[in-house]
Scaffold this motif. Structure first.
Motif, PDB file in Angstrom:
ATOM      1  N   ILE A   4      32.510  45.048  -9.881  1.00 39.90           N
ATOM      2  CA  ILE A   4      32.353  45.885  -8.626  1.00 39.90           C
ATOM      3  C   ILE A   4      31.243  45.210  -7.716  1.00 39.90           C
ATOM      4  O   ILE A   4      31.259  45.175  -6.625  1.00 39.90           O
ATOM      5  N   ILE A   5      30.323  44.469  -8.227  1.00 42.80           N
ATOM      6  CA  ILE A   5      29.230  43.991  -7.286  1.00 42.80           C
ATOM      7  C   ILE A   5      29.774  43.038  -6.699  1.00 42.80           C
ATOM      8  O   ILE A   5      29.477  42.924  -5.388  1.00 42.80           O
ATOM      9  N   ALA A   6      30.673  42.213  -7.249  1.00 42.29           N
ATOM     10  CA  ALA A   6      31.379  40.799  -6.434  1.00 42.29           C
ATOM     11  C   ALA A   6      32.094  41.236  -5.429  1.00 42.29           C
ATOM     12  O   ALA A   6      32.064  40.775  -4.421  1.00 42.29           O
ATOM     13  N   TYR A   7      32.879  42.412  -5.560  1.00 43.65           N
ATOM     14  CA  TYR A   7      33.758  42.781  -4.646  1.00 43.65           C
ATOM     15  C   TYR A   7      33.255  43.796  -3.806  1.00 43.65           C
ATOM     16  O   TYR A   7      33.718  43.995  -2.552  1.00 43.65           O
ATOM     17  N   ARG A   8      32.220  44.517  -4.027  1.00 45.89           N
ATOM     18  CA  ARG A   8      31.716  45.562  -3.014  1.00 45.89           C
ATOM     19  C   ARG A   8      30.294  45.372  -2.317  1.00 45.89           C
ATOM     20  O   ARG A   8      29.773  46.202  -1.784  1.00 45.89           O
ATOM     21  N   GLN A   9      29.688  44.103  -2.669  1.00 45.36           N
ATOM     22  CA  GLN A   9      28.168  43.791  -2.454  1.00 45.36           C
ATOM     23  C   GLN A   9      28.260  43.736  -0.863  1.00 45.36           C
ATOM     24  O   GLN A   9      29.273  43.479  -0.312  1.00 45.36           O
ATOM     25  N   PRO A  10      26.871  44.391  -0.562  1.00 46.09           N
ATOM     26  CA  PRO A  10      25.703  44.767  -1.443  1.00 46.09           C
ATOM     27  C   PRO A  10      26.261  46.288  -1.706  1.00 46.09           C
ATOM     28  O   PRO A  10      26.871  46.913  -1.127  1.00 46.09           O
ATOM     29  N   VAL A  11      25.543  46.655  -3.006  1.00 39.48           N
ATOM     30  CA  VAL A  11      25.973  47.806  -3.693  1.00 39.48           C
ATOM     31  C   VAL A  11      24.957  48.194  -4.227  1.00 39.48           C
ATOM     32  O   VAL A  11      24.072  47.590  -4.864  1.00 39.48           O
ATOM     33  N   THR A  12      24.756  49.521  -4.447  1.00 45.15           N
ATOM     34  CA  THR A  12      23.650  50.054  -4.947  1.00 45.15           C
ATOM     35  C   THR A  12      24.078  50.888  -6.599  1.00 45.15           C
ATOM     36  O   THR A  12      25.101  50.782  -6.787  1.00 45.15           O
ATOM     37  N   LYS A  13      23.137  50.706  -7.250  1.00 48.15           N
ATOM     38  CA  LYS A  13      23.310  51.450  -8.781  1.00 48.15           C
ATOM     39  C   LYS A  13      24.249  52.701  -8.820  1.00 48.15           C
ATOM     40  O   LYS A  13      25.176  52.645  -9.552  1.00 48.15           O
ATOM     41  N   ALA A  14      23.743  53.632  -7.765  1.00 50.93           N
ATOM     42  CA  ALA A  14      24.583  54.766  -7.755  1.00 50.93           C
ATOM     43  C   ALA A  14      26.075  54.440  -7.504  1.00 50.93           C
ATOM     44  O   ALA A  14      26.747  55.335  -8.019  1.00 50.93           O
ATOM     45  N   ASN A  51      17.739  51.828   3.517  1.00 48.81           N
ATOM     46  CA  ASN A  51      16.775  52.796   4.340  1.00 48.81           C
ATOM     47  C   ASN A  51      17.296  54.201   4.222  1.00 48.81           C
ATOM     48  O   ASN A  51      17.705  54.589   5.251  1.00 48.81           O
ATOM     49  N   ARG A  52      17.515  54.654   3.215  1.00 47.76           N
ATOM     50  CA  ARG A  52      17.594  56.114   2.912  1.00 47.76           C
ATOM     51  C   ARG A  52      16.754  56.717   1.998  1.00 47.76           C
ATOM     52  O   ARG A  52      16.149  56.237   1.126  1.00 47.76           O
ATOM     53  N   ILE A  53      16.972  58.061   1.695  1.00 44.13           N
ATOM     54  CA  ILE A  53      16.276  58.744   0.662  1.00 44.13           C
ATOM     55  C   ILE A  53      16.110  57.959  -0.517  1.00 44.13           C
ATOM     56  O   ILE A  53      17.518  57.609  -1.116  1.00 44.13           O
ATOM     57  N   GLY A  54      15.064  57.753  -1.110  1.00 35.94           N
ATOM     58  CA  GLY A  54      14.988  57.230  -2.436  1.00 35.94           C
ATOM     59  C   GLY A  54      14.870  55.513  -2.330  1.00 35.94           C
ATOM     60  O   GLY A  54      14.552  54.906  -3.341  1.00 35.94           O
ATOM     61  N   LYS A  55      15.395  54.990  -1.282  1.00 34.99           N
ATOM     62  CA  LYS A  55      15.119  53.658  -0.781  1.00 34.99           C
ATOM     63  C   LYS A  55      15.762  52.803  -2.295  1.00 34.99           C
ATOM     64  O   LYS A  55      15.235  51.974  -2.649  1.00 34.99           O
ATOM     65  N   PRO A  56      17.106  53.005  -2.329  1.00 29.29           N
ATOM     66  CA  PRO A  56      17.979  52.501  -3.616  1.00 29.29           C
ATOM     67  C   PRO A  56      18.003  50.861  -3.318  1.00 29.29           C
ATOM     68  O   PRO A  56      18.081  50.416  -2.279  1.00 29.29           O
ATOM     69  N   ILE A  57      17.824  50.292  -4.387  1.00 27.74           N
ATOM     70  CA  ILE A  57      17.935  48.870  -4.515  1.00 27.74           C
ATOM     71  C   ILE A  57      19.429  48.657  -4.357  1.00 27.74           C
ATOM     72  O   ILE A  57      20.352  49.156  -5.000  1.00 27.74           O
TER      73      ILE A  57
END
Length: 182
Positions: free
Chosen positions: A100-110, A140-146
Motif C-alpha cells: 500500500i505504501i509503495a503504490y500510494r505514497q505518500p500515505v498516512t497511517k489512517a 497540514n491538516r487536523i492532527g498533522k498526521p505523519i
C-alpha cells in the motif's frame, strides 16, 4: 588533476560513503570544474568496468543516486563470510502494508488502515525498524498526521532502480485472477 584520477576519487568516495550519493554531491566532493554530465559519465564508466570484468563489487543506481555494493553473483560467499543472523521474513500483514505504501505514497497511517480495515501501528513500526519505509513529513491538516514513503533500502530489497519499475497494479490483478481461474 587527470580525468582518470578523478574517476578513481569518485570510486573511493562511493566506497567510503556507503550510502547512495547523487551526482551533484559527487561533483561537490570532487570540486573540479567538471559538469554534472562529465561526473555522470565517469560513474557510468566505472559501472561498466565492474560489470565487464564481473568484479566482486559494483555500482548500482537507485533513483537519481549511486551506491557501491557487492556483486550479487557472490552473495553465497559473502553470507558464509559474515554469517548474518537470520532475518525474519515479512508477515502477510507487513507485505500488504508495504505494498500500500509503495503504490500510494505518500500515505498516512489512517489511509493505510482504511484500505486494510485493521490497525497497523505494529506493522508500520516493523517497516520503519527494517528501514523499508520512512517518515516523510506531516500533512497540514487536523492532527498533522505523519506521511510515509518507501526508502532506498526498499528499492535495493526489491532489486529495482526506481518506483516506476514496480509492476503495474492491473497486471498483478490479471495474474491473480488467472491463478484463481476467473
Amino acid at each position: 588533476m587527470k580525468r582518470e584520477e578523478i574517476k578513481y576519487i569518485i570510486e573511493a568516495v562511493l566506497f567510503a560513503y556507503g550510502d547512495p550519493m547523487s551526482i551533484k554531491d559527487l561533483k561537490n566532493v570532487v570540486n573540479e570544474d567538471l559538469s554534472i554530465k562529465e561526473i555522470e559519465f565517469m560513474v557510468s564508466s566505472l559501472m561498466e568496468e565492474y560489470k565487464s570484468q564481473n568484479r566482486g563489487i559494483q555500482i548500482i543506481k537507485l533513483e537519481d543516486k549511486y551506491q557501491m555494493c557487492t556483486n550479487s553473483d557472490y552473495a553465497d560467499f559473502i553470507k558464509k563470510a559474515v554469517e548474518p543472523s537470520r532475518k525474519k521474513s515479512l508477515s502477510q500483514a507487513t507485505i500488504e502494508t508495504l505494498t500500500i505504501i509503495a503504490y500510494r505514497q505518500p500515505v498516512t497511517k489512517a489511509e493505510i488502515e482504511d484500505i486494510r480495515g485493521v490497525k497497523c501501528d505494529k506493522v508500520i513500526k516493523t517497516l520503519l525498524d527494517g528501514n523499508l519505509i520512512r517518515e516523510a513529513g506531516r500533512l497540514n491538516r487536523i492532527g498533522k498526521p505523519i506521511i510515509y514513503r518507501t526508502t532506498d533500502e526498499f528499492l535495493k530489497v526489491m532489486n529495482i532502480e526506481s518506483l516506476k519499475d514496480l509492476p503495474d497494479i492491473e497486471s498483478i490483478e490479471k495474474a491473480e485472477n488467472t491463478e484463481k481461474g476467473e
